[in-house]
Design a protein around this motif. Sequence first.
Motif, PDB file in Angstrom:
ATOM      1  N   GLY A  47       0.805  -1.208   0.000  1.00  0.00           N
ATOM      2  CA  GLY A  47       0.000   0.000   0.000  1.00  0.00           C
ATOM      3  C   GLY A  47       0.842   1.264   0.000  1.00  0.00           C
ATOM      4  O   GLY A  47       0.482   2.267   0.626  1.00  0.00           O
ATOM      5  N   LEU A  48       1.953   1.229  -0.735  1.00  0.00           N
ATOM      6  CA  LEU A  48       2.873   2.362  -0.783  1.00  0.00           C
ATOM      7  C   LEU A  48       2.686   3.140  -2.074  1.00  0.00           C
ATOM      8  O   LEU A  48       2.301   2.585  -3.105  1.00  0.00           O
ATOM      9  CB  LEU A  48       4.317   1.871  -0.674  1.00  0.00           C
ATOM     10  CG  LEU A  48       4.638   1.018   0.564  1.00  0.00           C
ATOM     11  CD1 LEU A  48       6.071   0.516   0.491  1.00  0.00           C
ATOM     12  CD2 LEU A  48       4.414   1.833   1.838  1.00  0.00           C
ATOM     13  N   ARG A  49       2.981   4.428  -2.026  1.00  0.00           N
ATOM     14  CA  ARG A  49       2.781   5.302  -3.182  1.00  0.00           C
ATOM     15  C   ARG A  49       3.892   5.172  -4.201  1.00  0.00           C
ATOM     16  O   ARG A  49       3.653   5.183  -5.407  1.00  0.00           O
ATOM     17  CB  ARG A  49       2.689   6.757  -2.724  1.00  0.00           C
ATOM     18  CG  ARG A  49       2.405   7.756  -3.835  1.00  0.00           C
ATOM     19  CD  ARG A  49       2.543   9.178  -3.338  1.00  0.00           C
ATOM     20  NE  ARG A  49       3.945   9.469  -3.001  1.00  0.00           N
ATOM     21  CZ  ARG A  49       4.339  10.547  -2.347  1.00  0.00           C
ATOM     22  NH1 ARG A  49       3.457  11.422  -1.931  1.00  0.00           N
ATOM     23  NH2 ARG A  49       5.615  10.752  -2.078  1.00  0.00           N
ATOM     24  N   ASP A  50       5.141   5.061  -3.716  1.00  0.00           N
ATOM     25  CA  ASP A  50       6.255   5.106  -4.649  1.00  0.00           C
ATOM     26  C   ASP A  50       7.511   4.499  -4.038  1.00  0.00           C
ATOM     27  O   ASP A  50       7.507   3.974  -2.929  1.00  0.00           O
ATOM     28  CB  ASP A  50       6.538   6.558  -5.087  1.00  0.00           C
ATOM     29  CG  ASP A  50       6.724   7.501  -3.891  1.00  0.00           C
ATOM     30  OD1 ASP A  50       7.334   7.088  -2.893  1.00  0.00           O
ATOM     31  OD2 ASP A  50       6.252   8.640  -3.966  1.00  0.00           O
ATOM     32  N   ARG A  51       8.595   4.597  -4.787  1.00  0.00           N
ATOM     33  CA  ARG A  51       9.885   4.011  -4.411  1.00  0.00           C
ATOM     34  C   ARG A  51      10.435   4.629  -3.121  1.00  0.00           C
ATOM     35  O   ARG A  51      11.078   3.953  -2.326  1.00  0.00           O
ATOM     36  CB  ARG A  51      10.859   4.246  -5.571  1.00  0.00           C
ATOM     37  CG  ARG A  51      12.062   3.336  -5.616  1.00  0.00           C
ATOM     38  CD  ARG A  51      12.930   3.745  -6.806  1.00  0.00           C
ATOM     39  NE  ARG A  51      14.012   2.828  -7.022  1.00  0.00           N
ATOM     40  CZ  ARG A  51      13.950   1.791  -7.831  1.00  0.00           C
ATOM     41  NH1 ARG A  51      12.823   1.538  -8.495  1.00  0.00           N
ATOM     42  NH2 ARG A  51      14.989   1.003  -8.001  1.00  0.00           N
ATOM     43  N   VAL A  52      10.207   5.916  -2.949  1.00  0.00           N
ATOM     44  CA  VAL A  52      10.685   6.585  -1.743  1.00  0.00           C
ATOM     45  C   VAL A  52      10.052   5.963  -0.500  1.00  0.00           C
ATOM     46  O   VAL A  52      10.738   5.648   0.477  1.00  0.00           O
ATOM     47  CB  VAL A  52      10.379   8.093  -1.795  1.00  0.00           C
ATOM     48  CG1 VAL A  52      10.799   8.766  -0.503  1.00  0.00           C
ATOM     49  CG2 VAL A  52      11.076   8.734  -2.984  1.00  0.00           C
ATOM     50  N   GLN A  53       8.743   5.774  -0.535  1.00  0.00           N
ATOM     51  CA  GLN A  53       8.064   5.156   0.602  1.00  0.00           C
ATOM     52  C   GLN A  53       8.538   3.722   0.809  1.00  0.00           C
ATOM     53  O   GLN A  53       8.596   3.238   1.945  1.00  0.00           O
ATOM     54  CB  GLN A  53       6.553   5.192   0.393  1.00  0.00           C
ATOM     55  CG  GLN A  53       5.953   6.585   0.477  1.00  0.00           C
ATOM     56  CD  GLN A  53       4.431   6.565   0.469  1.00  0.00           C
ATOM     57  OE1 GLN A  53       3.798   5.535   0.210  1.00  0.00           O
ATOM     58  NE2 GLN A  53       3.833   7.711   0.742  1.00  0.00           N
ATOM     59  N   ALA A  54       8.880   3.036  -0.282  1.00  0.00           N
ATOM     60  CA  ALA A  54       9.375   1.662  -0.168  1.00  0.00           C
ATOM     61  C   ALA A  54      10.701   1.612   0.589  1.00  0.00           C
ATOM     62  O   ALA A  54      10.926   0.722   1.416  1.00  0.00           O
ATOM     63  CB  ALA A  54       9.530   1.049  -1.558  1.00  0.00           C
ATOM     64  N   VAL A  55      11.563   2.591   0.323  1.00  0.00           N
ATOM     65  CA  VAL A  55      12.847   2.654   1.029  1.00  0.00           C
ATOM     66  C   VAL A  55      12.619   2.870   2.524  1.00  0.00           C
ATOM     67  O   VAL A  55      13.216   2.207   3.376  1.00  0.00           O
ATOM     68  CB  VAL A  55      13.728   3.778   0.444  1.00  0.00           C
ATOM     69  CG1 VAL A  55      14.958   4.002   1.311  1.00  0.00           C
ATOM     70  CG2 VAL A  55      14.148   3.431  -0.982  1.00  0.00           C
ATOM     71  N   VAL A  56      11.730   3.815   2.838  1.00  0.00           N
ATOM     72  CA  VAL A  56      11.426   4.086   4.244  1.00  0.00           C
ATOM     73  C   VAL A  56      10.838   2.841   4.908  1.00  0.00           C
ATOM     74  O   VAL A  56      11.199   2.488   6.035  1.00  0.00           O
ATOM     75  CB  VAL A  56      10.456   5.278   4.369  1.00  0.00           C
ATOM     76  CG1 VAL A  56      10.013   5.458   5.814  1.00  0.00           C
ATOM     77  CG2 VAL A  56      11.119   6.553   3.861  1.00  0.00           C
ATOM     78  N   TYR A  57       9.942   2.156   4.206  1.00  0.00           N
ATOM     79  CA  TYR A  57       9.322   0.933   4.736  1.00  0.00           C
ATOM     80  C   TYR A  57      10.389  -0.107   5.076  1.00  0.00           C
ATOM     81  O   TYR A  57      10.360  -0.729   6.145  1.00  0.00           O
ATOM     82  CB  TYR A  57       8.340   0.354   3.717  1.00  0.00           C
ATOM     83  CG  TYR A  57       7.657  -0.917   4.169  1.00  0.00           C
ATOM     84  CD1 TYR A  57       6.385  -0.880   4.735  1.00  0.00           C
ATOM     85  CD2 TYR A  57       8.275  -2.160   4.032  1.00  0.00           C
ATOM     86  CE1 TYR A  57       5.759  -2.042   5.156  1.00  0.00           C
ATOM     87  CE2 TYR A  57       7.665  -3.323   4.446  1.00  0.00           C
ATOM     88  CZ  TYR A  57       6.406  -3.264   5.012  1.00  0.00           C
ATOM     89  OH  TYR A  57       5.795  -4.424   5.443  1.00  0.00           O
ATOM     90  N   ALA A  58      11.340  -0.300   4.160  1.00  0.00           N
ATOM     91  CA  ALA A  58      12.376  -1.309   4.368  1.00  0.00           C
ATOM     92  C   ALA A  58      13.190  -1.020   5.621  1.00  0.00           C
ATOM     93  O   ALA A  58      13.488  -1.931   6.406  1.00  0.00           O
ATOM     94  CB  ALA A  58      13.287  -1.387   3.151  1.00  0.00           C
ATOM     95  N   TYR A  59      13.526   0.246   5.836  1.00  0.00           N
ATOM     96  CA  TYR A  59      14.301   0.594   7.028  1.00  0.00           C
ATOM     97  C   TYR A  59      13.444   0.524   8.294  1.00  0.00           C
ATOM     98  O   TYR A  59      13.906   0.073   9.343  1.00  0.00           O
ATOM     99  CB  TYR A  59      14.913   1.997   6.863  1.00  0.00           C
ATOM    100  CG  TYR A  59      16.268   1.915   6.201  1.00  0.00           C
ATOM    101  CD1 TYR A  59      17.429   1.898   6.941  1.00  0.00           C
ATOM    102  CD2 TYR A  59      16.356   1.812   4.819  1.00  0.00           C
ATOM    103  CE1 TYR A  59      18.673   1.790   6.341  1.00  0.00           C
ATOM    104  CE2 TYR A  59      17.591   1.706   4.197  1.00  0.00           C
ATOM    105  CZ  TYR A  59      18.743   1.697   4.971  1.00  0.00           C
ATOM    106  OH  TYR A  59      19.960   1.578   4.351  1.00  0.00           O
ATOM    107  N   ARG A  60      12.214   0.974   8.177  1.00  0.00           N
ATOM    108  CA  ARG A  60      11.335   0.964   9.335  1.00  0.00           C
ATOM    109  C   ARG A  60      11.073  -0.452   9.832  1.00  0.00           C
ATOM    110  O   ARG A  60      10.850  -0.692  11.014  1.00  0.00           O
ATOM    111  CB  ARG A  60      10.030   1.669   8.991  1.00  0.00           C
ATOM    112  CG  ARG A  60       9.040   1.769  10.142  1.00  0.00           C
ATOM    113  CD  ARG A  60       7.909   2.712   9.790  1.00  0.00           C
ATOM    114  NE  ARG A  60       8.354   4.095   9.754  1.00  0.00           N
ATOM    115  CZ  ARG A  60       7.823   5.040   8.990  1.00  0.00           C
ATOM    116  NH1 ARG A  60       6.855   4.727   8.169  1.00  0.00           N
ATOM    117  NH2 ARG A  60       8.275   6.274   9.026  1.00  0.00           N
ATOM    118  N   HIS A  61      11.088  -1.426   8.918  1.00  0.00           N
ATOM    119  CA  HIS A  61      10.803  -2.805   9.281  1.00  0.00           C
ATOM    120  C   HIS A  61      12.068  -3.659   9.398  1.00  0.00           C
ATOM    121  O   HIS A  61      12.008  -4.890   9.390  1.00  0.00           O
ATOM    122  CB  HIS A  61       9.841  -3.427   8.272  1.00  0.00           C
ATOM    123  CG  HIS A  61       8.453  -2.841   8.335  1.00  0.00           C
ATOM    124  ND1 HIS A  61       8.147  -1.644   7.749  1.00  0.00           N
ATOM    125  CD2 HIS A  61       7.330  -3.278   8.945  1.00  0.00           C
ATOM    126  CE1 HIS A  61       6.870  -1.372   7.982  1.00  0.00           C
ATOM    127  NE2 HIS A  61       6.350  -2.324   8.699  1.00  0.00           N
TER     128      HIS A  61
END
Length: 219
Positions: free
Chosen positions: A201-215
Amino acid sequence: MTTPIRVLVCDDQALIRTGLVTIIDAQPDLEIVGECDNGQDGVALARRLRPDVVVMDVRMPVLDGIQATRLLAGAGVARPVKVLVVTTFNLDEYVYEALRCGASGFLLKDAPPAQLLHGIRTVATGAALLDPEVTRQLVGRYAARIRPLDGTSPDIPLTPREQEVLRLIADGLSNGEVAARLVISQETVKTFVSRILAKLGLRDRVQAVVYAYRHGMVA
């Protein structure tokens, strides 16, 4: 012929603004519809001209690029405009905030002209663009901020291969580099990225990077 991508350039330095306009307007598939030297005029022009992409500097008088980006592309904006941040200031707080405010991509002004043009075309399609080197520096600088404080990592609804692709994206690799690393085609990488964004449920690649670090997916 397809309709040219309409571009608005906002930069307070006349020499740089002229250079950007010249490079962009020389392309048959790109068209400059306006230019300005401050964020306030940028917002007004973007709302009036409805460009496909706004090339936005960060530090400008009257209204800076961050606030202008929030007004044009932030949460709650009825008709968001795609913003590509192009700046000499490499990953300071301003850039991080610009991405949070809805910018679709970020490039440094010393990037080659071909990279700038690719960035405009990429953002115009609705995809996000983050220079791989910028990604590396962004996550390196802000990893502590975006990692979960308790160190926990909930179940991630991705296949092992999708998780592998996400880790490589978070490491700052481009689609081409991911393809080379995994020995697959770039089209396959794009398919993986689309699936990852949809599943999370992410908007773009930037959010994907943040998701990876957050998790906790990246060391």
